[in-house]
Design a protein around this motif. Sequence first.
Motif, PDB file in Angstrom:
ATOM      1  N   ALA A  85      48.860  29.961  37.035  1.00 37.91           N
ATOM      2  CA  ALA A  85      49.678  31.106  36.627  1.00 37.91           C
ATOM      3  C   ALA A  85      48.820  32.352  36.412  1.00 37.91           C
ATOM      4  O   ALA A  85      49.255  33.476  36.717  1.00 37.91           O
ATOM      5  CB  ALA A  85      50.456  30.778  35.359  1.00 37.91           C
ATOM      6  N   GLU A  86      47.610  32.182  35.883  1.00 37.83           N
ATOM      7  CA  GLU A  86      46.727  33.330  35.659  1.00 37.83           C
ATOM      8  C   GLU A  86      46.367  34.006  36.982  1.00 37.83           C
ATOM      9  O   GLU A  86      46.327  35.229  37.068  1.00 37.83           O
ATOM     10  CB  GLU A  86      45.443  32.877  34.946  1.00 37.83           C
ATOM     11  N   TYR A  87      46.119  33.194  37.994  1.00 33.78           N
ATOM     12  CA  TYR A  87      45.775  33.734  39.310  1.00 33.78           C
ATOM     13  C   TYR A  87      46.948  34.527  39.881  1.00 33.78           C
ATOM     14  O   TYR A  87      46.786  35.654  40.340  1.00 33.78           O
ATOM     15  CB  TYR A  87      45.387  32.592  40.258  1.00 33.78           C
ATOM     16  N   HIS A  88      48.147  33.948  39.808  1.00 29.88           N
ATOM     17  CA  HIS A  88      49.324  34.619  40.365  1.00 29.88           C
ATOM     18  C   HIS A  88      49.646  35.905  39.599  1.00 29.88           C
ATOM     19  O   HIS A  88      50.024  36.911  40.203  1.00 29.88           O
ATOM     20  CB  HIS A  88      50.527  33.671  40.388  1.00 29.88           C
ATOM     21  N   ALA A  89      49.463  35.894  38.283  1.00 29.99           N
ATOM     22  CA  ALA A  89      49.698  37.094  37.477  1.00 29.99           C
ATOM     23  C   ALA A  89      48.685  38.184  37.831  1.00 29.99           C
ATOM     24  O   ALA A  89      49.041  39.364  37.948  1.00 29.99           O
ATOM     25  CB  ALA A  89      49.621  36.759  35.991  1.00 29.99           C
ATOM     26  N   ALA A  90      47.423  37.804  38.019  1.00 26.09           N
ATOM     27  CA  ALA A  90      46.384  38.778  38.370  1.00 26.09           C
ATOM     28  C   ALA A  90      46.628  39.346  39.764  1.00 26.09           C
ATOM     29  O   ALA A  90      46.413  40.539  40.005  1.00 26.09           O
ATOM     30  CB  ALA A  90      45.004  38.134  38.274  1.00 26.09           C
ATOM     31  N   LYS A  91      47.084  38.516  40.685  1.00 29.35           N
ATOM     32  CA  LYS A  91      47.388  39.003  42.039  1.00 29.35           C
ATOM     33  C   LYS A  91      48.577  39.975  42.002  1.00 29.35           C
ATOM     34  O   LYS A  91      48.569  40.985  42.698  1.00 29.35           O
ATOM     35  CB  LYS A  91      47.701  37.821  42.982  1.00 29.35           C
ATOM     36  N   GLU A  92      49.559  39.654  41.182  1.00 27.41           N
ATOM     37  CA  GLU A  92      50.715  40.546  41.044  1.00 27.41           C
ATOM     38  C   GLU A  92      50.282  41.871  40.420  1.00 27.41           C
ATOM     39  O   GLU A  92      50.707  42.936  40.858  1.00 27.41           O
ATOM     40  CB  GLU A  92      51.785  39.883  40.181  1.00 27.41           C
ATOM     41  N   ARG A  93      49.454  41.807  39.409  1.00 25.68           N
ATOM     42  CA  ARG A  93      48.926  43.021  38.767  1.00 25.68           C
ATOM     43  C   ARG A  93      48.140  43.844  39.781  1.00 25.68           C
ATOM     44  O   ARG A  93      48.212  45.074  39.784  1.00 25.68           O
ATOM     45  CB  ARG A  93      48.049  42.631  37.569  1.00 25.68           C
ATOM     46  N   ASN A  94      47.388  43.178  40.649  1.00 27.48           N
ATOM     47  CA  ASN A  94      46.613  43.867  41.683  1.00 27.48           C
ATOM     48  C   ASN A  94      47.539  44.648  42.617  1.00 27.48           C
ATOM     49  O   ASN A  94      47.250  45.800  42.960  1.00 27.48           O
ATOM     50  CB  ASN A  94      45.775  42.868  42.468  1.00 27.48           C
ATOM     51  N   ALA A 152      39.403  39.449  36.928  1.00 27.31           N
ATOM     52  CA  ALA A 152      40.399  38.496  36.436  1.00 27.31           C
ATOM     53  C   ALA A 152      40.829  37.542  37.551  1.00 27.31           C
ATOM     54  O   ALA A 152      41.019  36.341  37.315  1.00 27.31           O
ATOM     55  CB  ALA A 152      41.602  39.235  35.862  1.00 27.31           C
ATOM     56  N   ILE A 153      40.962  38.066  38.775  1.00 26.70           N
ATOM     57  CA  ILE A 153      41.320  37.216  39.913  1.00 26.70           C
ATOM     58  C   ILE A 153      40.209  36.209  40.179  1.00 26.70           C
ATOM     59  O   ILE A 153      40.469  35.022  40.396  1.00 26.70           O
ATOM     60  CB  ILE A 153      41.610  38.071  41.173  1.00 26.70           C
ATOM     61  N   GLU A 154      38.963  36.667  40.142  1.00 27.55           N
ATOM     62  CA  GLU A 154      37.826  35.775  40.380  1.00 27.55           C
ATOM     63  C   GLU A 154      37.750  34.679  39.326  1.00 27.55           C
ATOM     64  O   GLU A 154      37.506  33.512  39.648  1.00 27.55           O
ATOM     65  CB  GLU A 154      36.527  36.574  40.409  1.00 27.55           C
TER      66      GLU A 154
END
Length: 160
Positions: free
Chosen positions: A46-55, A32-34
């Motif tokens: 926003a998708e990148y930041h959400a995926a990083k937070e989830r990570n 998802a981050i990629e």
Amino acid sequence: MSRSLISRPGYQNLQDQLVNLRKIELPANVRAIEEARAHGDLSENAEYHAAKERNAIIMSKISELETLLATAEVVDPLPEPNGRVVFGCRATVYDVEGDEEHSYQIVGSAESDANCGRISMTSPIGQALLGKEEGDEIKVKTPGGMRILEVVSVELVEVE
């Protein structure tokens, strides 16, 4: 580092959660981050930041589970209660003031779930019940106030 008691099924459940996080959740989140990174400008993504937070959440949970497993002391087989409240048993108590019965299985903090009737042996009620026998009355201070409980029955059950 102190050891925490846990049942064999509880230990296996924690191991299963760890495997799921490492082999399924984390790789899916990396993908998802990629994908989000491929969309371009990361500062407004926003998708990148959400995926990083989830990570970060996944990594924190992995670390927490590794610590729990490293400090766990598996109690197997569970001790026979012989009418006395011990780790792993189910104690049915009568709440004198509430005029109702409750059943609690006494487990370690890593596998407690009050919604399922599993309470930690370190909780106020768990501590008060340990070592008590059928017929004993206890007074226990809980976050909801003082409670008077009478031990109705004690039985050995398998931790689910």
